[in-house]
Design a protein around this motif. Structure first.
Motif, PDB file in Angstrom:
ATOM      1  N   LYS A 151       1.071  17.400  26.345  1.00 37.70           N
ATOM      2  CA  LYS A 151       1.664  18.728  26.522  1.00 37.70           C
ATOM      3  C   LYS A 151       1.432  19.571  25.270  1.00 37.70           C
ATOM      4  O   LYS A 151       1.775  19.163  24.164  1.00 37.70           O
ATOM      5  N   LYS A 152       0.868  20.758  25.469  1.00 36.77           N
ATOM      6  CA  LYS A 152       0.512  21.618  24.335  1.00 36.77           C
ATOM      7  C   LYS A 152       1.539  22.725  24.136  1.00 36.77           C
ATOM      8  O   LYS A 152       2.098  23.242  25.106  1.00 36.77           O
ATOM      9  N   ASP A 153       1.771  23.066  22.857  1.00 32.03           N
ATOM     10  CA  ASP A 153       2.667  24.179  22.560  1.00 32.03           C
ATOM     11  C   ASP A 153       1.877  25.490  22.560  1.00 32.03           C
ATOM     12  O   ASP A 153       0.702  25.522  22.946  1.00 32.03           O
ATOM     13  N   GLU A 154       2.500  26.553  22.122  1.00 35.58           N
ATOM     14  CA  GLU A 154       1.856  27.863  22.161  1.00 35.58           C
ATOM     15  C   GLU A 154       0.609  27.923  21.298  1.00 35.58           C
ATOM     16  O   GLU A 154      -0.308  28.726  21.549  1.00 35.58           O
ATOM     17  N   SER A 155       0.545  27.095  20.281  1.00 35.58           N
ATOM     18  CA  SER A 155      -0.628  27.090  19.402  1.00 35.58           C
ATOM     19  C   SER A 155      -1.735  26.169  19.911  1.00 35.58           C
ATOM     20  O   SER A 155      -2.796  26.069  19.298  1.00 35.58           O
ATOM     21  N   GLY A 156      -1.473  25.486  21.029  1.00 37.30           N
ATOM     22  CA  GLY A 156      -2.474  24.593  21.594  1.00 37.30           C
ATOM     23  C   GLY A 156      -2.425  23.182  21.040  1.00 37.30           C
ATOM     24  O   GLY A 156      -3.337  22.387  21.281  1.00 37.30           O
ATOM     25  N   SER A 157      -1.358  22.853  20.313  1.00 42.07           N
ATOM     26  CA  SER A 157      -1.233  21.530  19.705  1.00 42.07           C
ATOM     27  C   SER A 157      -0.242  20.671  20.493  1.00 42.07           C
ATOM     28  O   SER A 157       0.710  21.187  21.073  1.00 42.07           O
ATOM     29  N   THR A 158      -0.468  19.364  20.489  1.00 45.41           N
ATOM     30  CA  THR A 158       0.476  18.430  21.092  1.00 45.41           C
ATOM     31  C   THR A 158       1.407  17.887  20.008  1.00 45.41           C
ATOM     32  O   THR A 158       1.156  18.064  18.815  1.00 45.41           O
ATOM     33  N   LYS A 159       2.461  17.222  20.426  1.00 47.04           N
ATOM     34  CA  LYS A 159       3.427  16.710  19.449  1.00 47.04           C
ATOM     35  C   LYS A 159       2.827  15.606  18.582  1.00 47.04           C
ATOM     36  O   LYS A 159       3.198  15.459  17.411  1.00 47.04           O
ATOM     37  N   ILE A 160       1.876  14.859  19.131  1.00 47.74           N
ATOM     38  CA  ILE A 160       1.226  13.804  18.361  1.00 47.74           C
ATOM     39  C   ILE A 160       0.093  14.360  17.521  1.00 47.74           C
ATOM     40  O   ILE A 160      -0.184  13.864  16.420  1.00 47.74           O
ATOM     41  N   GLY A 161      -0.552  15.394  18.014  1.00 51.44           N
ATOM     42  CA  GLY A 161      -1.698  15.938  17.284  1.00 51.44           C
ATOM     43  C   GLY A 161      -2.933  15.085  17.522  1.00 51.44           C
ATOM     44  O   GLY A 161      -3.213  14.677  18.646  1.00 51.44           O
ATOM     45  N   GLU A 162      -3.655  14.794  16.466  1.00 49.57           N
ATOM     46  CA  GLU A 162      -4.885  14.026  16.590  1.00 49.57           C
ATOM     47  C   GLU A 162      -4.603  12.559  16.888  1.00 49.57           C
ATOM     48  O   GLU A 162      -3.543  12.033  16.554  1.00 49.57           O
ATOM     49  N   SER A 163      -5.586  11.912  17.509  1.00 47.76           N
ATOM     50  CA  SER A 163      -5.403  10.519  17.912  1.00 47.76           C
ATOM     51  C   SER A 163      -5.192   9.593  16.709  1.00 47.76           C
ATOM     52  O   SER A 163      -4.604   8.519  16.864  1.00 47.76           O
ATOM     53  N   ARG A 164      -5.623  10.012  15.540  1.00 50.44           N
ATOM     54  CA  ARG A 164      -5.414   9.179  14.353  1.00 50.44           C
ATOM     55  C   ARG A 164      -3.925   9.057  14.004  1.00 50.44           C
ATOM     56  O   ARG A 164      -3.530   8.183  13.216  1.00 50.44           O
ATOM     57  N   ASN A 165      -3.104   9.925  14.595  1.00 57.30           N
ATOM     58  CA  ASN A 165      -1.659   9.876  14.334  1.00 57.30           C
ATOM     59  C   ASN A 165      -0.944   8.844  15.202  1.00 57.30           C
ATOM     60  O   ASN A 165       0.276   8.682  15.094  1.00 57.30           O
ATOM     61  N   LEU A 166      -1.696   8.155  16.055  1.00 54.08           N
ATOM     62  CA  LEU A 166      -1.061   7.169  16.931  1.00 54.08           C
ATOM     63  C   LEU A 166      -0.426   6.024  16.136  1.00 54.08           C
ATOM     64  O   LEU A 166       0.579   5.454  16.555  1.00 54.08           O
ATOM     65  N   LYS A 167      -1.001   5.692  14.981  1.00 51.91           N
ATOM     66  CA  LYS A 167      -0.396   4.652  14.143  1.00 51.91           C
ATOM     67  C   LYS A 167       0.971   5.096  13.628  1.00 51.91           C
ATOM     68  O   LYS A 167       1.895   4.301  13.529  1.00 51.91           O
ATOM     69  N   MET A 168       1.082   6.387  13.304  1.00 51.00           N
ATOM     70  CA  MET A 168       2.369   6.923  12.886  1.00 51.00           C
ATOM     71  C   MET A 168       3.369   6.831  14.026  1.00 51.00           C
ATOM     72  O   MET A 168       4.529   6.461  13.825  1.00 51.00           O
ATOM     73  N   LEU A 169       2.904   7.167  15.241  1.00 50.59           N
ATOM     74  CA  LEU A 169       3.792   7.090  16.400  1.00 50.59           C
ATOM     75  C   LEU A 169       4.264   5.661  16.603  1.00 50.59           C
ATOM     76  O   LEU A 169       5.442   5.425  16.893  1.00 50.59           O
ATOM     77  N   GLY A 170       3.367   4.706  16.445  1.00 53.83           N
ATOM     78  CA  GLY A 170       3.753   3.304  16.588  1.00 53.83           C
ATOM     79  C   GLY A 170       4.853   2.920  15.620  1.00 53.83           C
ATOM     80  O   GLY A 170       5.815   2.228  15.992  1.00 53.83           O
ATOM     81  N   ALA A 171       4.737   3.376  14.375  1.00 50.65           N
ATOM     82  CA  ALA A 171       5.753   3.076  13.371  1.00 50.65           C
ATOM     83  C   ALA A 171       7.088   3.727  13.736  1.00 50.65           C
ATOM     84  O   ALA A 171       8.154   3.129  13.562  1.00 50.65           O
ATOM     85  N   VAL A 172       7.023   4.941  14.268  1.00 50.22           N
ATOM     86  CA  VAL A 172       8.243   5.655  14.675  1.00 50.22           C
ATOM     87  C   VAL A 172       8.944   4.911  15.804  1.00 50.22           C
ATOM     88  O   VAL A 172      10.161   4.708  15.787  1.00 50.22           O
ATOM     89  N   LEU A 173       8.180   4.497  16.798  1.00 47.65           N
ATOM     90  CA  LEU A 173       8.767   3.826  17.956  1.00 47.65           C
ATOM     91  C   LEU A 173       9.327   2.452  17.603  1.00 47.65           C
ATOM     92  O   LEU A 173      10.188   1.929  18.308  1.00 47.65           O
TER      93      LEU A 173
END
Length: 369
Positions: A263-285
């Motif tokens: 899901k993209k915001d008004e600027s066209g970005s998703t909450k995760i951003g780039e796929s390289r941020n998936l490791k950060m998401l894993g740590a958060v979860l």
């Protein structure tokens, strides 16, 4: 495929494959609708023009199986579609001007095509795998996963899921962990599709980046969140098999992950951003506190800092306070005197001194070692 048993069959007797892994589930499974989809999504005009000018290359025959009394083309649907449209543009819904023009340039219709006939799909599927999964004419990731599912469903259901992954891997020259990851992602994707892509704007089967979903589930922590893995009593992850039994999946978590990824915001970005941020998401979860903050709307960066513990949260709050104070400092020259503002500034100053004093007391002097 090494097979010299080439025969020629009438074009009208050859049928498109309704089980083609590249067909979206939303396409009606009729010859006309499938042909229309192929024509509209694969730049078929160039192929039509080449065949109309040079003829059909006999050195690469179509691969056909006999199903329900019909000859079904399981390899070469695009080429068959091109020939059918050359012969008769009305074979599709609303043919374009260029398709009609190309059809009008041919002097003779193509009546027959070279084919290799196989008795069952089981004889052909491994060949398709080598060609389109690990070979030079690779399909997109979602089509690959659907094809792997077809292979998986033809394995022995009485043996374990890991052994079935191995059978699929051997059939197409891949690795079993890659097969499992693709099938896990497909099981999750099918839930997303069933839920109408959660009404996310511009998200559908054509636009979704399936490889991002597959990469996300490769992270054990995200897999635990979704349900493709579950922690045992010792905290170790036990991988589940949603392609066999989808009850292991957490539907609410799938919804959240889909929104974060796509899901993209008004600027066209998703909450995760780039796929390289998936490791950060894993740590958060993997952190109850960080996950709670992220679910409540905190940024991924902030939630990630929380996942590292209270020290990181403390530093984050200091940075937030510093940014606010610096912004206030930039406005003080143009602001009128206010006793309320002066009192607030004095309170802030006292708090800052208190924090500084407390930090100094915690510091261990080198001489004490």
């Amino acid at each position: 495929m090494e097979d010299n048993g080439i025969t020629y069959e009438k074009v009208d007797d050859l049928h498109l494959d309704m089980e083609n892994p590249r067909l979206p589930l939303g396409v009606k499974k009729t010859e006309k609708d499938v042909l229309t989809y192929i024509a509209n999504t694969t730049s078929l005009e160039d192929l039509m023009d080449a065949i109309a000018k040079n003829g059909f290359f006999p050195g690469e025959p179509l691969v056909v199986v006999k199903e329900g009394g019909k000859l079904v083309v399981v390899e070469g649907n695009r080429r068959l579609s091109a020939v059918k449209l050359i012969n008769d543009p009305s074979s599709m819904n609303r043919p374009g001007r260029l398709i009609r023009e190309i059809s009008g340039t041919v002097e003779y219709l193509i009546d027959e095509l070279p084919v290799v006939i196989k008795e069952t799909r089981e004889e052909v599927l491994p060949y398709l795998g080598f060609r389109h999964i690990t070979g030079v004419k690779q399909w997109d990731p979602l089509s690959k996963a659907r094809y792997m599912k077809q292979l998986f469903e033809r394995t022995d259901s009485h043996i374990s899921a890991p052994d079935r992954y191995k059978d699929v891997a051997r059939a197409i020259g891949s690795k079993s962990n890659h097969i499992k990851r693709s099938l896990d992602a497909l099981a999750v994707y099918e839930e997303i599709e069933e839920q109408g892509f959660y009404d996310i704007a511009e998200l559908d089967e054509e636009s979704i980046k399936f490889s991002v979903l597959s990469t996300a589930l490769a992270d054990e922590r995200i897999a635990n969140f979704i349900g493709t893995a579950k922690k045992d009593e010792d905290g170790d992850s036990e991988y589940q098999h949603p392609i066999v039994d989808g009850s292991c999946l957490d539907r609410d978590s799938i919804r959240n992950l889909t929104i974060w990824l796509y899901k993209k915001d008004e600027s066209g970005s998703t909450k995760i951003g780039e796929s390289r941020n998936l490791k950060m998401l894993g740590a958060v979860l993997d952190s109850e506190q960080a996950c709670h903050a992220f679910m409540k709307g905190s940024s991924l960066d902030y939630a990630y800092r929380l996942s590292k513990g209270s020290d990181e949260e403390f530093i984050e709050l200091l940075y937030i306070a510093q940014a606010s104070i610096e912004k206030a400092a930039s406005l003080v020259a143009t602001s009128d005197f206010s006793q309320e503002a002066l009192d607030a500034a004095r309170d802030i100053n006292k708090t800052i001194k208190l924090i500084g004093t407390s930090l100094k007391e915690k510091k261990v002097d080198d001489d004490e070692f």
